[in-house]
Scaffold this active site. Structure first.
Site, PDB file in Angstrom:
ATOM      1  N   HIS A  47       0.829  -1.218   0.000  1.00 13.54           N
ATOM      2  CA  HIS A  47       0.000   0.000   0.000  1.00 13.54           C
ATOM      3  C   HIS A  47       0.859   1.262   0.000  1.00 13.54           C
ATOM      4  O   HIS A  47       0.440   2.303   0.484  1.00 13.54           O
ATOM      5  CB  HIS A  47      -0.944   0.043   1.225  1.00 13.54           C
ATOM      6  CG  HIS A  47      -1.651  -1.244   1.491  1.00 13.54           C
ATOM      7  ND1 HIS A  47      -2.900  -1.540   0.996  1.00 13.54           N
ATOM      8  CD2 HIS A  47      -1.255  -2.358   2.171  1.00 13.54           C
ATOM      9  CE1 HIS A  47      -3.258  -2.753   1.381  1.00 13.54           C
ATOM     10  NE2 HIS A  47      -2.274  -3.276   2.093  1.00 13.54           N
TER      11      HIS A  47
ATOM     12  N   SER B 101      15.113  21.406 -16.239  1.00 11.54           N
ATOM     13  CA  SER B 101      13.942  22.229 -16.510  1.00 11.54           C
ATOM     14  C   SER B 101      14.416  23.516 -17.168  1.00 11.54           C
ATOM     15  O   SER B 101      15.492  24.024 -16.847  1.00 11.54           O
ATOM     16  CB  SER B 101      13.231  22.536 -15.195  1.00 11.54           C
ATOM     17  OG  SER B 101      12.459  23.710 -15.322  1.00 11.54           O
TER      18      SER B 101
ATOM     19  N   LYS C  26      16.468  21.662 -11.131  1.00 11.22           N
ATOM     20  CA  LYS C  26      15.783  20.406 -11.431  1.00 11.22           C
ATOM     21  C   LYS C  26      16.619  19.378 -12.165  1.00 11.22           C
ATOM     22  O   LYS C  26      17.385  19.700 -13.062  1.00 11.22           O
ATOM     23  CB  LYS C  26      14.543  20.689 -12.289  1.00 11.22           C
ATOM     24  CG  LYS C  26      13.496  21.481 -11.542  1.00 11.22           C
ATOM     25  CD  LYS C  26      12.593  20.603 -10.713  1.00 11.22           C
ATOM     26  CE  LYS C  26      11.543  20.027 -11.620  1.00 11.22           C
ATOM     27  NZ  LYS C  26      10.602  19.206 -10.887  1.00 11.22           N
TER      28      LYS C  26
ATOM     29  N   GLU D 185       9.749   8.248 -16.639  1.00 10.77           N
ATOM     30  CA  GLU D 185       8.433   8.863 -16.877  1.00 10.77           C
ATOM     31  C   GLU D 185       7.934   8.553 -18.283  1.00 10.77           C
ATOM     32  O   GLU D 185       6.760   8.225 -18.493  1.00 10.77           O
ATOM     33  CB  GLU D 185       8.512  10.383 -16.714  1.00 10.77           C
ATOM     34  CG  GLU D 185       8.692  10.843 -15.287  1.00 10.77           C
ATOM     35  CD  GLU D 185       8.869  12.347 -15.237  1.00 10.77           C
ATOM     36  OE1 GLU D 185       7.954  13.033 -14.761  1.00 10.77           O
ATOM     37  OE2 GLU D 185       9.916  12.862 -15.693  1.00 10.77           O
TER      38      GLU D 185
END
Ligand code: ARG
Length: 458
Positions: free
Chosen positions: A157, A278, A284, A291
């Site tokens: 979980h 970024s 970043k 992804e």
């Protein structure tokens, strides 16, 4: 007016919009090598049946090889009015061998021809995918072996559950990708069936030795039923199912890498060469590879859905709808192959922040089950022990301490069975190494699992 091999019964020229609409050349041009290999085997089979002389067959084969040379050198020109790769190659063959080219299509239809080309493509690509999965499996084994003593929290979980070895976690992915490899290999057995000789749908009047064609093309059997052979696309659905399941697995490791590389977790560092920055936020470093792999999974499932839907309710035998199978097939194969390739490159460069994973495994009451097991060993029934430890956890939460940070008087308050020997039982090391059931996370088990895995691959 361009001459079409089928225009004998037509009195009007095909509408340009219809030519553009029906053409599949943009996609099936990628099948040229299989189409030429198939035509060469067909020539040889025609010669063996006495339909072509050996000299004619040689000349046609020479012509087909010349066309192959033109396609590979980039001098070949494509044109919608010639619909598909079969007609392009046959049309071009005329410039090399003249009227003899008109004999090539004897005892053949584009229906069995496309079934053959697609099977050859799937055999070829499926074999390459299985090879890439082998490399990926090896990469997971190496990652496990290189981090054999690193501990991290195992989750259920997405809540900390029990400590596991990082290697155990990686070997879980090894199992998934080893199954994927086996699934592709199993699928390839059913692809390995040669359809030529089925012609349009009913077979052919010419005495073709189909086993000879199969042998020339490296197939281990010939199709049993001509109608099935030209209308079966199960092998595409199967390959896309295998690809979809494999993308599910890739999306799961991707999701974990995205989570683990976040500042909040900081369990792993992804190599700089596999991340991007970024354009606005200079700090970043984004986990783009996982992804994108996660995102690309959807497209592959879409391909499977497209072909299932395409084939659903189609009457026998060939229907033009089936021309629409190749785009989803090739899209999915391309996507899966690039995802596997990038993972095989990236995995060996992932580093684990063991101090942080180990610190995380030490907090969050991951030893609660082990405390209950300790009480069971001292004679308490498990359900009762579960209740006792639940109370101890509630108390420890209030004290802002872990179970192993409570002192002995605090612990014995919950059960008089507890003694000093509880502390080692609550240590991460013992929690790992006592999970010795076959398939469990004990260090020795994982080491043995790694050895077995290497053997399974060799
Ligand atoms: N281009 C077609 C396909 O991809 C093959 C030819 C189909 N046969 C026909 N009679 N139109 O399925």
């Amino acid at each position: 007016m361009s001459q079409k091999p089928w225009d004998g019964r037509f009195s009007e020229q095909t509408d340009r919009a219809v030519e553009a609409f029906t053409a599949s050349i943009d996609i099936d041009r990628r099948l040229y090598q299989y189409d030429i290999d198939g035509s060469i085997a067909h020539c040889r089979t025609l010669a063996r049946a006495g339909i072509l002389t050996p000299e004619e067959a040689d000349e046609l084969v020479f012509g087909l090889e010349s066309v192959r040379g033109e396609i590979e050198s980039g001098t070949f020109s494509y044109n919608d009015s010639l619909e598909d790769i079969h007609m392009h190659i046959e049309d071009r063959l005329f410039s090399h061998v003249g009227n003899l080219s008109r004999k090539l299509h004897t005892a053949r239809s584009r229906n069995d021809q496309i079934a053959l080309d697609t099977r050859l493509y799937v055999k070829d690509q499926g074999g390459k995918i299985a090879g890439q999965l082998l490399d990926l499996c090896k990469a997971f084994i190496d990652l496990a072996e290189n981090n054999i003593d690193v501990v991290l929290p195992g989750y259920t979980h997405l809540q900390r559950a029990q400590p596991v070895l990082f290697a155990h976690h990686m070997m879980a992915y090894f199992e998934m990708f080893a199954r994927d490899k086996a699934r592709f290999e199993d699928c390839l057995k059913r692809v390995d069936v040669m359809p030529l000789g089925s012609a349009a749908l009913a077979g052919t009047t010419y005495p073709l030795d189909r086993s000879y064609t199969a042998e020339l093309l490296g197939f281990s059997s010939v199709s049993e039923n001509s109608m099935d052979a030209v209308s079966d696309r199960d092998f595409i659905m199967e390959l896309l199912s295998c690809a979809s399941i494999c993308m599910v697995h890739l999306s799961r490791i991707s999701e974990e890498l995205v989570i683990w590389s976040s500042t909040e977790f900081s369990f792993v560092d992804l190599p700089d060469a596999f991340c991007t920055g970024s354009s606005i936020m200079p700090q970043k470093k984004n986990p783009d590879i996982p992804e994108l792999v996660r995102g690309k999974a959807g497209g592959v499932f879409g391909s499977l859905t497209a072909v299932l839907t395409l084939m659903k309710s189609l009457p026998l035998a060939y229907n033009r709808d089936m021309q629409e199978d190749k785009k989803p097939l090739m899209d999915a194969v391309d996507t899966l192959r690039t995802c596997l390739d990038i993972y095989v490159r990236m995995l060996p460069k992932i580093t684990v922040n063991r101090s942080l994973t180990e610190a995380a495994a030490d907090r969050g009451y991951l030893n609660a089950t082990d405390m209950a097991d300790y009480l069971v060993e001292k004679g308490m029934p498990f359900r009762e022990a579960h209740g006792v430890v639940g109370k101890a956890v509630a108390y420890a939460l209030g004290e802002k301490k872990e179970l192993h940070e409570l002192d002995l008087p605090e612990l014995t308050f919950f059960s008089s069975l507890i003694e000093d020997d509880i502390y080692p039982a609550l240590s991460v090391k013992q929690m790992i190494d006592r999970r010795k059931t076959y398939g469990g996370t004990a260090t020795q088990n994982v080491q043995e699992a790694i050895e077995r895995a290497r053997k399974r691959l060799s």
